[in-house]
Design an enzyme around this catalytic site. Structure first.
Site, PDB file in Angstrom:
ATOM      1  N   ASP A 149       3.176  -6.358   3.681  1.00 18.22           N
ATOM      2  CA  ASP A 149       2.803  -5.235   4.552  1.00 18.22           C
ATOM      3  C   ASP A 149       3.195  -5.516   5.996  1.00 18.22           C
ATOM      4  OD1 ASP A 149       1.787  -2.840   5.445  1.00 18.22           O
ATOM      5  OD2 ASP A 149      -0.283  -3.542   5.546  1.00 18.22           O
TER       6      ASP A 149
ATOM      7  N   HIS B 260       3.934   3.102  12.830  1.00 15.76           N
ATOM      8  CA  HIS B 260       3.046   4.257  12.985  1.00 15.76           C
ATOM      9  C   HIS B 260       3.650   5.347  13.865  1.00 15.76           C
ATOM     10  CE1 HIS B 260      -0.829   1.725  12.004  1.00 15.76           C
ATOM     11  NE2 HIS B 260       0.100   1.669  11.048  1.00 15.76           N
TER      12      HIS B 260
ATOM     13  N   ASP C  91       6.324   1.027   6.626  1.00 18.31           N
ATOM     14  CA  ASP C  91       4.898   0.718   6.507  1.00 18.31           C
ATOM     15  C   ASP C  91       4.245   1.740   5.584  1.00 18.31           C
ATOM     16  OD1 ASP C  91       2.335  -0.255   6.921  1.00 18.31           O
ATOM     17  OD2 ASP C  91       2.108   0.674   8.879  1.00 18.31           O
TER      18      ASP C  91
ATOM     19  N   HIS D 234       0.829  -1.208   0.000  1.00 14.34           N
ATOM     20  CA  HIS D 234       0.000   0.000   0.000  1.00 14.34           C
ATOM     21  C   HIS D 234       0.862   1.256   0.000  1.00 14.34           C
ATOM     22  CE1 HIS D 234       0.243   1.020   4.391  1.00 14.34           C
ATOM     23  NE2 HIS D 234       0.224  -0.285   4.586  1.00 14.34           N
TER      24      HIS D 234
ATOM     25  N   GLU E 171      -5.013   2.110   2.766  1.00 13.18           N
ATOM     26  CA  GLU E 171      -5.019   0.883   3.572  1.00 13.18           C
ATOM     27  C   GLU E 171      -5.172   1.206   5.047  1.00 13.18           C
ATOM     28  OE1 GLU E 171      -3.314  -2.202   6.197  1.00 13.18           O
ATOM     29  OE2 GLU E 171      -2.628  -0.145   5.904  1.00 13.18           O
ATOM     30  N   GLU E 172      -4.506   2.257   5.501  1.00 11.62           N
ATOM     31  CA  GLU E 172      -4.473   2.552   6.930  1.00 11.62           C
ATOM     32  C   GLU E 172      -5.855   2.807   7.529  1.00 11.62           C
ATOM     33  OE1 GLU E 172      -2.125   1.836   8.677  1.00 11.62           O
ATOM     34  OE2 GLU E 172      -0.276   2.011   7.519  1.00 11.62           O
TER      35      GLU E 172
END
Length: 469
Positions: free
Chosen positions: A362, A432, A300, A288, A334-335
């Site tokens: 991912d 994140h 990520d 993604h 995606e998140e």
């Protein structure tokens, strides 16, 4: 009559070649025949590995990724940065000579965190590091000032529901695993809202911390008051838990300027190497393109997206063209919960029988250990044979649970799914956070991941039969 026979023959031919063979009048290869066929790819696998690890493509995925994230930065759903990232990828995929490069429009969420802060006022002044959670509402401009209630679980929160009214709930839940503990980030605000709390602060879902809060998406429920919510560092959560255990009164002022806008148009980015024999049949490799709005989104999921691009580049560089179409998909949004992928599925599910396997990376591109797979026992046996082609780099293991957020729509409906399994021992240190930058990426490990991804996707796309459902 001859003409009629020819029509019938042409109609039946695709059902007897390239498809999972179930018809009595079609020859179905025995497993021993399939094993011999796969073993015949040994030289091609070695060529792919050599090009990716030692040859002219060495470090290419790393260098491409570094240029991308240094130029674009973080790429939150709905942001200008994500729009720039999609335009960037559309251009470079064309320049790479890939086929059918195009953008497929989808509607995605648009949330912005705005200015945010948290200050402990009692028992002492202390600035609390926070990152607001995706879709959180804002506080009033003056903020929310309230006493803190520290709990370690949802069960404890509900047992102390009378104490929670008018309080800021702080969750100091222990980290068990991401899959188990992430429910506090996803549902912490809802559970606190149910008992009358005015805000929630959640210990970051992390196995290690250097005073680094971790963001992520969270979900409200329509029948529960929406309260502001953010993650705090492990250190601050544990400190407030110690204070609370001593009976110390804790007061915090929380200010969050978050805003949710109407959904906007974004795009899934697609490129292909068209199959030479069964072009309508598809092997998907993917990652993604969106990320959070902190760090660079290098881990990520920049790494996963760029080794998926690298798979097509390596195959093209070697002059290979598999029998089936190899399709790169760079998912958007995606998140916020696989938003772009869900719309892609709705658009393409009418051709689900032509999707051979869906692959997404991912979970980092660190030292690869093997492939995670979801599918039939027969398909798993075939994948085990394909993984033997990776003996030169000692990456031959196959694990359970091959679906990822973006590919689960297909996997739940019977399409085999695979994901890269790598050493994620440090993945949730940076997940994140502001720490998700190119500094956590290693070029030699990315080379190995690209080699694994390419060998597996190419062989699946080129063997005569699709994977059994």
């Amino acid at each position: 009559m001859k003409f009629l026979f020819l029509i019938v023959f042409i109609y039946l031919l695709p059902q007897c070649t390239g498809k999972p063979l179930i018809r009595d009048d079609c020859h179905q290869h025995t497993f021993e025949e399939i094993k011999r066929e796969i073993a015949g790819y040994s030289d091609i696998a070695k060529a792919i590995i050599n090009l990716a690890v030692n040859g002219n493509a060495q470090n290419r995925s790393y260098e491409r990724l570094a240029n991308f994230v240094d130029t674009i930065g973080p790429r939150l759903s709905g942001s200008k940065n994500l729009e720039m990232a999609i335009k960037y990828m559309f251009r470079v995929l064309q320049e790479d000579g890939l086929e059918n490069v195009h953008l497929e429009p989808v509607k995605v969420p648009h949330w912005e965190r705005g200015e945010e802060s948290a200050m402990m006022l009692a028992p002492r002044n202390h600035s609390i590091a926070i990152l607001g959670l995706g879709s959180s509402v804002a506080t009033p401009p003056e903020g929310i000032t309230a006493e803190v209630l520290v709990v370690t679980s949802f069960d404890e929160l509900h047992k102390r529901s009378q104490d929670a009214k008018g309080k800021i709930v702080v969750y100091n839940q222990p980290f068990v695993s991401y899959e188990e503990t992430v429910k506090y980030r996803l549902l912490g605000a809802v559970e606190a809202g149910k008992v009358g709390a005015v805000a929630s602060l959640i210990r970051s879902i992390a196995s290690f911390s250097i005073n680094s809060p971790h963001t992520g998406w969270q979900w409200y429920q329509s029948d529960v008051p929406k309260i502001p919510t953010a993650c705090i560092s492990v250190e601050d959560a544990e400190m407030m838990a110690r204070m609370s255990s001593r009976g110390t009164r804790i007061v915090v002022t929380l200010k969050m300027g978050a805003k949710t806008y109407t959904d906007i148009v974004s795009f899934n980015t697609v490129a292909e190497i068209v199959g030479s024999k069964y072009p309508e049949q598809v092997v998907v490799v993917s990652g993604h393109l969106d990320s959070w709005d902190v760090g660079q989104g290098a881990m990520d999921d920049g790494g996963g997206a760029f080794i998926s691009w690298e798979a097509l580049s390596l195959i093209k560089d070697l002059g290979l063209r598999p029998k089936r179409t190899l399709r790169l998909v760079l998912w958007t949004a995606e998140e916020p919960g696989g938003v772009g992928a869900e719309q892609y599925y709705q658009l393409h599910k009418g051709n689900i029988s032509n999707f051979d396997i869906v692959m997404e990376s991912d979970s980092g591109t660190f030292m690869p250990m093997g492939l995670a797979f979801t599918g039939s026992d027969k398909a798993r046996a075939i994948l085990k044979e394909i993984m033997q082609l990776l003996q030169p780099i000692n990456v031959t293991n196959i694990y359970e649970n091959g679906g990822e957020t973006d590919t689960d729509y297909w996997v739940r409906n019977g399409v085999p799914g695979a994901s890269l399994r790598d050493d994620i021992s440090k993945y949730f240190w940076f997940h994140h956070t502001q720490g998700d930058t190119m500094t956590v990426q290693d070029p030699s490990q990315m080379n190995l991941c690209a080699a694994v991804w390419t060998v597996v996707s190419y062989v699946i796309a080129d063997i005569e039969e699709m994977l059994p459902r």
